[in-house]
Design a protein around this motif. Structure first.
Motif, PDB file in Angstrom:
ATOM      1  N   GLN A  52       0.812  -1.209   0.000  1.00 11.73           N
ATOM      2  CA  GLN A  52       0.000   0.000   0.000  1.00 11.73           C
ATOM      3  C   GLN A  52       0.852   1.268   0.000  1.00 11.73           C
ATOM      4  OE1 GLN A  52      -3.605   0.069   2.485  1.00 11.73           O
ATOM      5  NE2 GLN A  52      -3.293  -2.121   2.722  1.00 11.73           N
ATOM      6  N   ASN A  55       1.632   2.725  -3.991  1.00 10.37           N
ATOM      7  CA  ASN A  55       0.797   3.685  -4.724  1.00 10.37           C
ATOM      8  C   ASN A  55       0.278   4.798  -3.817  1.00 10.37           C
ATOM      9  OD1 ASN A  55      -1.119   2.353  -3.257  1.00 10.37           O
ATOM     10  ND2 ASN A  55      -2.556   2.108  -4.939  1.00 10.37           N
ATOM     11  N   LEU A  57      -1.170   4.873  -0.995  1.00  6.37           N
ATOM     12  CA  LEU A  57      -2.377   4.740  -0.178  1.00  6.37           C
ATOM     13  C   LEU A  57      -1.998   4.943   1.280  1.00  6.37           C
ATOM     14  CD1 LEU A  57      -4.546   1.793  -1.503  1.00  6.37           C
ATOM     15  CD2 LEU A  57      -5.162   4.180  -1.316  1.00  6.37           C
ATOM     16  N   HIS A  80      -1.964  11.108  -6.009  1.00  5.47           N
ATOM     17  CA  HIS A  80      -3.102  10.700  -6.829  1.00  5.47           C
ATOM     18  C   HIS A  80      -2.617  10.102  -8.152  1.00  5.47           C
ATOM     19  CE1 HIS A  80      -7.328  10.719  -7.736  1.00  5.47           C
ATOM     20  NE2 HIS A  80      -7.122  11.330  -8.872  1.00  5.47           N
ATOM     21  N   ARG A  83      -1.400   6.492  -8.092  1.00  7.25           N
ATOM     22  CA  ARG A  83      -2.415   5.435  -8.099  1.00  7.25           C
ATOM     23  C   ARG A  83      -2.604   4.863  -9.499  1.00  7.25           C
ATOM     24  NH1 ARG A  83      -5.330   7.946  -3.593  1.00  7.25           N
ATOM     25  NH2 ARG A  83      -3.597   7.940  -2.144  1.00  7.25           N
ATOM     26  N   PHE A  84      -2.443   5.727 -10.517  1.00  6.17           N
ATOM     27  CA  PHE A  84      -2.632   5.259 -11.891  1.00  6.17           C
ATOM     28  C   PHE A  84      -1.370   4.590 -12.435  1.00  6.17           C
ATOM     29  CE2 PHE A  84      -5.431   9.140 -11.702  1.00  6.17           C
ATOM     30  CZ  PHE A  84      -6.584   8.424 -11.455  1.00  6.17           C
ATOM     31  N   LEU A  88      -2.853  -1.111  -8.072  1.00  7.18           N
ATOM     32  CA  LEU A  88      -2.884  -2.063  -6.955  1.00  7.18           C
ATOM     33  C   LEU A  88      -4.224  -2.764  -6.898  1.00  7.18           C
ATOM     34  CD1 LEU A  88      -1.854  -3.315  -4.326  1.00  7.18           C
ATOM     35  CD2 LEU A  88      -2.510  -1.238  -3.141  1.00  7.18           C
ATOM     36  N   PHE A  90      -6.389  -5.287  -4.721  1.00  9.86           N
ATOM     37  CA  PHE A  90      -6.413  -5.817  -3.359  1.00  9.86           C
ATOM     38  C   PHE A  90      -6.838  -7.281  -3.293  1.00  9.86           C
ATOM     39  CE2 PHE A  90      -6.287  -1.438  -2.141  1.00  9.86           C
ATOM     40  CZ  PHE A  90      -5.630  -1.483  -0.929  1.00  9.86           C
ATOM     41  N   GLY A 109     -11.685   3.129 -13.308  1.00 12.06           N
ATOM     42  CA  GLY A 109     -10.324   3.664 -13.189  1.00 12.06           C
ATOM     43  C   GLY A 109      -9.989   4.636 -14.313  1.00 12.06           C
ATOM     44  N   MET A 161      -6.180   0.692 -16.422  1.00 12.46           N
ATOM     45  CA  MET A 161      -5.508   1.973 -16.182  1.00 12.46           C
ATOM     46  C   MET A 161      -4.127   1.988 -16.826  1.00 12.46           C
ATOM     47  SD  MET A 161      -6.623   2.878 -12.255  1.00 12.46           S
ATOM     48  CE  MET A 161      -5.436   1.803 -11.506  1.00 12.46           C
TER      49      MET A 161
ATOM     50  N   ASN B 182     -10.110   1.980   0.286  1.00 16.48           N
ATOM     51  CA  ASN B 182      -8.759   1.864  -0.244  1.00 16.48           C
ATOM     52  C   ASN B 182      -8.760   1.309  -1.655  1.00 16.48           C
ATOM     53  OD1 ASN B 182      -7.144   2.968   1.678  1.00 16.48           O
ATOM     54  ND2 ASN B 182      -6.946   1.086   2.849  1.00 16.48           N
ATOM     55  N   ALA B 183      -9.603   0.304  -1.890  1.00 16.01           N
ATOM     56  CA  ALA B 183      -9.635  -0.311  -3.211  1.00 16.01           C
ATOM     57  C   ALA B 183     -10.094   0.692  -4.264  1.00 16.01           C
ATOM     58  CB  ALA B 183     -10.557  -1.523  -3.198  1.00 16.01           C
ATOM     59  N   LYS B 185      -9.883   3.970  -3.960  1.00 16.70           N
ATOM     60  CA  LYS B 185      -8.847   4.987  -4.069  1.00 16.70           C
ATOM     61  C   LYS B 185      -7.750   4.498  -5.004  1.00 16.70           C
ATOM     62  CE  LYS B 185      -8.599   7.582   0.258  1.00 16.70           C
ATOM     63  NZ  LYS B 185      -7.835   7.538   1.516  1.00 16.70           N
ATOM     64  N   ALA B 186      -7.458   3.192  -4.935  1.00 15.03           N
ATOM     65  CA  ALA B 186      -6.425   2.624  -5.792  1.00 15.03           C
ATOM     66  C   ALA B 186      -6.812   2.745  -7.258  1.00 15.03           C
ATOM     67  CB  ALA B 186      -6.180   1.162  -5.431  1.00 15.03           C
ATOM     68  N   ARG B 187      -8.117   2.913  -7.519  1.00 17.01           N
ATOM     69  CA  ARG B 187      -8.565   3.107  -8.893  1.00 17.01           C
ATOM     70  C   ARG B 187      -8.788   4.602  -9.162  1.00 17.01           C
ATOM     71  NH1 ARG B 187     -13.018  -0.707 -11.159  1.00 17.01           N
ATOM     72  NH2 ARG B 187     -14.036  -0.889  -9.141  1.00 17.01           N
ATOM     73  N   GLY B 188      -8.239   5.421  -8.301  1.00 15.57           N
ATOM     74  CA  GLY B 188      -8.271   6.855  -8.558  1.00 15.57           C
ATOM     75  C   GLY B 188      -9.517   7.566  -8.081  1.00 15.57           C
TER      76      GLY B 188
END
Lengths: 288, 273
Positions: A52, A55, A57, A80, A83-84, A88, A90, A109, A161, B182-183, B185-188
């Motif tokens: 985590q 990216n 988080l 931000h 993240r792209f 990640l 999960f 995404g 993404m 979180n998941a 957020k991980a996709r923006g």
């Protein structure tokens, strides 16, 4: 070239409260561009906390995370963006599907990236093809899919993404052997076609050993070892003592060694096992 | 952010209050809260405050936790005190200007209100701080059991069971919200910028999976319960029988003294509010 670099990264949950727990401690790592890295470790060894950070988080309590040489936590915007660039996925990602159709969910995404309609469509279709979802499934509600299909749809949502690094946390958890095989071969294929960097987190070495070229072994929040797969398995006895599940075939050779046979124990695939057994039998003069 | 809420949380411990009978605690906190509002002069208000302080101390819960529980009330307290202070026109005038008039009535009401709200929050949170959710529902079920007379045969038990399950799943759902957030957020997904409508919309990717997962938990739980032959409250015995012990009578006596004290002080001294 180093793509992702961690410098002295530590992370403490609930810092300043009585429930303070240091999840990872003083981690230094470099992930090379185009490499295929497996992260293994016991439950609670800090694997999920570690990824985590890739990216942004989680922001490290101490230390820095560099992507292409730049600190990803330097601003909200850069976090931000990270993240792209670092996709990640999960554990049990199928429980995060929410849209009305699979297509829209995969597009979530790319839409957040602010891409054009055509670009989004191209990416969704490409991602769906990678994970083997047919056009017919794309128009269904994600909640109508089977468990394995949902998992693949969720992974497609990350692939769409087009991240520079794809990080998958336990992608095979809870799947049957055929589902596991499918996911793993899909990941290999994805990597061959796109030349991207892939990181897989797993508690079982069997999945990782066969496909990754480097392995990070985590233990008690620290990097216990980070090396090529064959080097890691040169110390397979140590891994077992850390409580890690070594592949069954490695286990056999460890047991043979224990029985007093003069045999190698850095074996983790069937081919290697066959070769080593033949070598041993020939050397001992046992006809085959 | 969800984790900061302490109201309704349980802090295990081994104090007089922790060990008391949950039925008694329910009744006593209800009575105490009623008397927080019965008091009408500064002497009885002081008694209420003293009683609350003693109750808080005897729970042996760290003051840090207690104060953290009060923090969300701060804004409400400031806002309502300001309103009372400036708009209450009872009593003698102390300060008059073109825009504001401050009266003794305003000041008194403000003091009473602040103390009452704080005591109310403290006393009611003490109940959940010192009583585990299972004990609490057990207590409620037993207290409501007289309702069975009105043909609500299984109703009381069902209600208590529903409450137990609901409380049991709060931590699970908080965990799930964390994971889903979180998941996404991980996709923006972005939850921090944009107008109200945009922010509300941004929450959809969290709430839909949360709802779907809650149903999944519910189905799984009901299956697990029926697999263990659960069929409602009739003929069900319990592992822990509730019985009043000597220490419970001590608590009861303390409550009687408190109630008697408030009534007596209210009669002896003049009411100011």
């Amino acid at each position: 070239m180093s793509l992702l670099e961690l410098k002295n990264v530590s992370y403490t949950y609930g810092a300043g409260t009585p429930f303070e727990i240091t999840a990872i401690k003083n981690i230094n790592l470099t992930i090379e561009k185009g490499s295929f890295v497996g992260i293994i470790g016991h439950t609670g060894s800090g694997k999920s906390t570690l990824v985590q950070h890739f990216n942004a988080l989680l922001k490290p309590t101490e230390g820095q995370v560099l992507l292409n040489g730049e600190d990803i936590n330097r601003s909200k915007h850069s976090a931000h963006e990270a993240r792209f660039k670092v996709g990640l996925c999960f554990q049990y990602p199928e429980y995060q599907l929410f849209e009305t159709t699979v297509y829209k969910d995969i597009a979530f995404g790319p839409t957040n990236m602010g891409l054009s309609e055509e670009e989004i469509k191209a990416r969704v279709l490409e991602a769906a093809e990678f994970v083997g979802l047919t056009d017919e499934l794309l128009n269904k509600s994600p909640f109508e899919l089977s468990g394995g299909e949902k998992r693949r749809a969720a992974i497609a949502g990350i692939i769409a993404m087009r991240p520079e690094v794809l990080v998958l946390d336990e992608p095979t958890a809870g799947l049957d052997p055929s589902g596991r095989k499918k996911i793993l071969s899909m990941i290999c294929e994805y990597r061959e076609k796109t030349d991207s960097t892939v990181i897989i987190v797993s508690h079982s070495m069997e999945d990782v050993a066969a496909i990754a070229d480097k392995i990070i072994v985590m233990n008690k929040g620290q990097v216990y070892k980070y090396a090529d797969v064959h080097e890691i398995f040169a110390h397979s006895g140590e891994l077992a003592s850390l409580g890690l599940e070594v592949p069954p075939v490695t286990n056999i050779f460890l047991k043979l060694k224990e029985m007093g046979l003069n045999i190698r124990t850095d074996i983790y695939t069937k081919d290697q096992a066959e070769k080593e057994l033949l070598r041993y039998l020939q050397k001992e003069g046992i006809a085959w | 952010m969800v984790r900061d809420i302490t109201i309704g949380q349980y802090f295990p411990g081994n104090s007089v209050l922790h060990n008391a009978d949950p039925r008694l605690k329910l009744v006593l906190s209800f009575v105490s809260i009623v008397f927080v509002f019965v008091c009408n002069n500064f002497y009885s208000l002081a008694l209420v405050l003293a009683f609350t302080v003693v109750a808080v101390l005897s729970s042996r819960i760290s003051l840090k936790v207690i104060l953290k529980g009060l923090r969300p009330m701060l804004l409400l307290l400031i806002f309502t005190s300001a309103l009372q202070l400036f708009y209450n026109k009872q009593g003698t005038e102390l300060f008059v200007s073109r825009f504001i008039t401050i009266t003794t009535g305003g000041i008194f009401t403000t003091i009473f209100m602040v103390v009452r709200i704080i005591c109310l929050v403290l006393l009611s949170s003490l109940l959940t701080y010192t009583t585990s959710p299972t004990q609490l529902t057990d207590g409620i079920e037993r207290l409501l059991s007289p309702l069975k007379v009105f043909g609500l045969k299984n109703g009381v038990h069902t209600l208590a069971m529903m409450m137990t399950i609901a409380l049991r799943f709060i931590p699970t759902l908080i965990d799930e919200i964390d994971k889903i957030t979180n998941a996404q957020k991980a996709r923006g997904a972005n939850f921090e910028t944009g107008g109200i409508v945009q922010r509300a919309k941004a929450l959809l990717p969290i709430f839909i999976p949360l709802l779907v997962n809650s149903f999944r938990h519910a189905f799984e739980l009901s299956l697990a319960m029926s697999a263990r032959c659960y069929n409602g409250g009739e003929g069900r015995t319990r592992m822990k029988q509730l019985k009043l012990a000597a220490r419970d009578y001590v608590l009861m006596a303390a409550e009687f003294i408190f109630v008697g004290g408030v009534i007596a002080l209210n009669i002896i001294f003049e009411s100011v509010i």
